[in-house]
Design a protein around this motif. Structure first.
Motif, PDB file in Angstrom:
ATOM      1  N   UNK A 126       0.779  -1.231   0.000  1.00 11.65           N
ATOM      2  CA  UNK A 126       0.000   0.000   0.000  1.00 11.65           C
ATOM      3  C   UNK A 126       0.809   1.278   0.000  1.00 11.65           C
ATOM      4  N   UNK A 127       2.132   1.183  -0.134  1.00  7.72           N
ATOM      5  CA  UNK A 127       2.980   2.371  -0.102  1.00  7.72           C
ATOM      6  C   UNK A 127       2.893   3.143  -1.419  1.00  7.72           C
ATOM      7  N   UNK A 128       2.883   4.460  -1.331  1.00 11.71           N
ATOM      8  CA  UNK A 128       2.891   5.337  -2.500  1.00 11.71           C
ATOM      9  C   UNK A 128       4.279   5.933  -2.657  1.00 11.71           C
ATOM     10  N   UNK A 129       4.857   5.765  -3.838  1.00 10.37           N
ATOM     11  CA  UNK A 129       6.198   6.266  -4.120  1.00 10.37           C
ATOM     12  C   UNK A 129       6.116   7.735  -4.552  1.00 10.37           C
ATOM     13  N   UNK A 130       6.855   8.594  -3.876  1.00 10.10           N
ATOM     14  CA  UNK A 130       6.836  10.030  -4.194  1.00 10.10           C
ATOM     15  C   UNK A 130       7.412  10.276  -5.586  1.00 10.10           C
ATOM     16  N   UNK A 131       8.470   9.544  -5.933  1.00 15.76           N
ATOM     17  CA  UNK A 131       9.095   9.741  -7.242  1.00 15.76           C
ATOM     18  C   UNK A 131       8.141   9.352  -8.380  1.00 15.76           C
ATOM     19  N   UNK A 132       7.408   8.261  -8.206  1.00 19.43           N
ATOM     20  CA  UNK A 132       6.440   7.873  -9.234  1.00 19.43           C
ATOM     21  C   UNK A 132       5.284   8.867  -9.303  1.00 19.43           C
ATOM     22  N   UNK A 133       4.928   9.415  -8.159  1.00 23.80           N
ATOM     23  CA  UNK A 133       3.896  10.444  -8.143  1.00 23.80           C
ATOM     24  C   UNK A 133       4.358  11.669  -8.921  1.00 23.80           C
ATOM     25  N   UNK A 134       5.597  12.046  -8.739  1.00 25.67           N
ATOM     26  CA  UNK A 134       6.137  13.200  -9.464  1.00 25.67           C
ATOM     27  C   UNK A 134       6.149  12.953 -10.971  1.00 25.67           C
ATOM     28  N   UNK A 135       6.463  11.724 -11.371  1.00 20.80           N
ATOM     29  CA  UNK A 135       6.484  11.409 -12.806  1.00 20.80           C
ATOM     30  C   UNK A 135       5.089  11.474 -13.431  1.00 20.80           C
ATOM     31  N   UNK A 136       4.059  11.369 -12.616  1.00 21.98           N
ATOM     32  CA  UNK A 136       2.685  11.400 -13.135  1.00 21.98           C
ATOM     33  C   UNK A 136       2.178  12.815 -13.390  1.00 21.98           C
ATOM     34  N   UNK A 137       2.902  13.818 -12.888  1.00 22.62           N
ATOM     35  CA  UNK A 137       2.456  15.208 -13.030  1.00 22.62           C
ATOM     36  C   UNK A 137       2.630  15.684 -14.467  1.00 22.62           C
ATOM     37  N   UNK A 138       1.601  16.354 -14.979  1.00 24.77           N
ATOM     38  CA  UNK A 138       1.591  16.897 -16.335  1.00 24.77           C
ATOM     39  C   UNK A 138       1.480  18.420 -16.291  1.00 24.77           C
ATOM     40  N   UNK A 139       1.674  19.074 -17.445  1.00 23.66           N
ATOM     41  CA  UNK A 139       1.528  20.543 -17.462  1.00 23.66           C
ATOM     42  C   UNK A 139       0.153  21.029 -17.002  1.00 23.66           C
ATOM     43  N   UNK A 140      -0.896  20.227 -17.239  1.00 23.82           N
ATOM     44  CA  UNK A 140      -2.249  20.648 -16.859  1.00 23.82           C
ATOM     45  C   UNK A 140      -2.720  20.049 -15.531  1.00 23.82           C
ATOM     46  N   UNK A 141      -1.783  19.454 -14.763  1.00 28.14           N
ATOM     47  CA  UNK A 141      -2.169  18.906 -13.458  1.00 28.14           C
ATOM     48  C   UNK A 141      -2.547  20.042 -12.520  1.00 28.14           C
ATOM     49  N   UNK A 142      -3.698  19.917 -11.900  1.00 29.11           N
ATOM     50  CA  UNK A 142      -4.200  20.956 -11.005  1.00 29.11           C
ATOM     51  C   UNK A 142      -4.236  20.481  -9.555  1.00 29.11           C
ATOM     52  N   UNK A 143      -4.505  19.175  -9.357  1.00 28.51           N
ATOM     53  CA  UNK A 143      -4.783  18.683  -8.002  1.00 28.51           C
ATOM     54  C   UNK A 143      -4.049  17.387  -7.725  1.00 28.51           C
ATOM     55  N   UNK A 144      -3.486  17.296  -6.521  1.00 24.01           N
ATOM     56  CA  UNK A 144      -2.962  16.048  -5.978  1.00 24.01           C
ATOM     57  C   UNK A 144      -3.840  15.693  -4.790  1.00 24.01           C
ATOM     58  N   UNK A 145      -4.508  14.537  -4.853  1.00 24.99           N
ATOM     59  CA  UNK A 145      -5.401  14.126  -3.770  1.00 24.99           C
ATOM     60  C   UNK A 145      -5.055  12.711  -3.344  1.00 24.99           C
ATOM     61  N   UNK A 146      -4.810  12.535  -2.050  1.00 28.93           N
ATOM     62  CA  UNK A 146      -4.451  11.207  -1.528  1.00 28.93           C
ATOM     63  C   UNK A 146      -5.072  11.002  -0.154  1.00 28.93           C
ATOM     64  N   UNK A 147      -5.217   9.737   0.190  1.00 26.89           N
ATOM     65  CA  UNK A 147      -5.576   9.378   1.554  1.00 26.89           C
ATOM     66  C   UNK A 147      -4.336   9.471   2.429  1.00 26.89           C
ATOM     67  N   UNK A 148      -4.521   9.881   3.667  1.00 24.62           N
ATOM     68  CA  UNK A 148      -3.386   9.930   4.590  1.00 24.62           C
ATOM     69  C   UNK A 148      -2.987   8.523   5.006  1.00 24.62           C
ATOM     70  N   UNK A 149      -3.976   7.644   5.167  1.00 28.33           N
ATOM     71  CA  UNK A 149      -3.707   6.244   5.491  1.00 28.33           C
ATOM     72  C   UNK A 149      -4.807   5.387   4.884  1.00 28.33           C
ATOM     73  N   UNK A 150      -4.428   4.239   4.365  1.00 26.21           N
ATOM     74  CA  UNK A 150      -5.390   3.344   3.737  1.00 26.21           C
ATOM     75  C   UNK A 150      -6.344   2.750   4.757  1.00 26.21           C
TER      76      UNK A 150
END
Length: 385
Positions: A126-150
């Motif tokens: 269930x771990x979220x990788x910060x680096x993979x999250x960063x790679x998902x960001x696009x020029x039109x990305x407006x929002x990052x939404x995540x759960x604090x804990x699963x």
């Protein structure tokens, strides 16, 4: 037969006595609608609501209590945030461990052709990788939404690092704190949180029908609904002032009174003490369950990396069948199924067979954990070989 309640990730129970006492006092001695008149009882009701707002501000390190609005629950707040921030053409980054309260509003907007969504695949723990999250960001990305804990594995996400990432790319950062508000440190300033949503009825010890929405100053978040606010009644449009902007209709004042009592309990007992007790119970369960044949636990199995939520299954046995036996034969209340988080189950490979979830509270005891372990040991013995 004793009754054991291990479904605290859904709703905490029992509540501290002060919670129902505060609600009883409100119903019998106050009763009025806050913000709807100027008579004495309304003034008292206003005071109780304002005090709860201030307690929440202290809990989450929010400078201005007026930035806190009361909602029906976390889902209501998340819908308000997601639908109020996003515009056509926006892109959203989220995780594969989200509850339906995040994934369904995003899916709805995506199906309408309004937004694009990228779900970053988490690990099997269930771990979220910060680096993979960063790679998902696009020029039109407006929002990052995540759960604090699963709510399935209990896995705690790297919220501080994700907040830094959102700040780096000038994104709005929305945190779903449903499983952490009341037991984990949440600092909206240190974590760069723009919007936070959480329920009042879980680890904040309030009643059902209460929720919290924090909206940072100056955010262009459009209200989900419009209506009576008790102020600026002469204007045709929704007031822009907070918290009225997001609080149309009469508040659940009796519930908010109970929530305030829950917050006072947390701040009096000490969140660290509450967290330590709950995690000790979860660790006791994990340690004992390792010796039960064919029982498989999912998630980190490390209480430094998870909240006191533990999900498990028996090999080749449906989770629903185990949950039914625990309830009917052993009087143990738990949650078996998909936990309103199908993406999380797909991520960890349990979508088909589902899981049984135990979630522990400050009011549980070591003897209750031991009793549950004995019950599971007996279930394991009774399973066909």
């Amino acid at each position: 037969m004793k009754y054991v309640y291990f479904d605290n990730a859904a709703t905490s129970w029992p509540k501290p006595p002060a919670v129902w006492q505060a609600m009883d006092y409100f119903m019998h001695q106050v009763g009025a609608s806050p913000g709807r008149a100027g008579h004495k009882r309304t003034v008292v009701a206003n005071g109780m609501v304002d005090e709860t707002r201030e307690l929440l501000a202290k809990q989450f390190n929010i400078d201005d209590p007026q930035q806190i609005s009361f909602t029906l629950n976390a889902t209501d707040g998340l819908n308000t945030a997601i639908k109020g921030l996003l515009k056509p053409g926006d892109h959203v980054v989220t995780s594969s461990m989200e509850h339906n309260s995040v994934s369904r509003p995003l899916y709805f907007l995506e199906q309408q052709g309004v937004i694009q969504v990228t779900k970053v695949k988490c690990s099997q723990q269930g771990h979220l990788c910060v680096q993979e999250t960063e790679r998902a960001i696009k020029p039109n990305t407006k929002l990052l939404v995540v759960t604090h804990a699963s709510n399935v594995t209990g896995t705690i996400m790297p919220v501080k690092e994700l907040g830094q990432l959102a700040k780096k790319y000038n994104l709005y950062f929305l945190l779903d704190a449903s499983q952490t508000a009341g037991i984990e440190d949440i600092d909206v300033q240190a974590f760069n949180i723009d919007v936070l949503a959480c329920p009042g009825h879980k680890s904040l010890f309030g009643p059902q029908g209460t929720g919290v929405l924090y909206v940072g100053g100056g955010l262009p978040l459009i209200p989900l609904r419009q209506g009576g606010t008790g102020s600026k009644s002469d204007t045709p449009g929704q007031p822009e002032i907070l918290p009225e902007k997001y609080e149309s209709g009469t508040l659940n004042a009796i519930g908010i009174a109970g929530l305030g009592a829950g917050l006072r309990f947390i701040q009096r007992e000490g969140m660290e003490r509450i967290r330590l007790r709950e995690k000790q119970l979860a660790q006791r369960f994990i340690s004992g369950a390792k010796d039960i044949p064919n029982l498989v636990i999912y998630g980190p199995m490390d209480l430094d990396k998870q909240v006191p939520v533990v999900s498990f299954t028996f090999k080749n046995v449906k989770a629903g069948d185990v949950g039914k036996v625990l309830d009917e034969k052993y009087n143990i209340a738990c949650r078996a199924g998909l936990h309103c988080a199908p993406d999380a189950h797909r991520t960890i490979g349990t979508f088909e067979n589902k899981l049984v979830r135990f979630s522990f509270s400050y009011f549980n005891t070591p003897s209750e954990v031991d009793y549950a372990l004995e019950a599971l040991q007996q279930i394991a013995t009774d399973l066909p070989h």
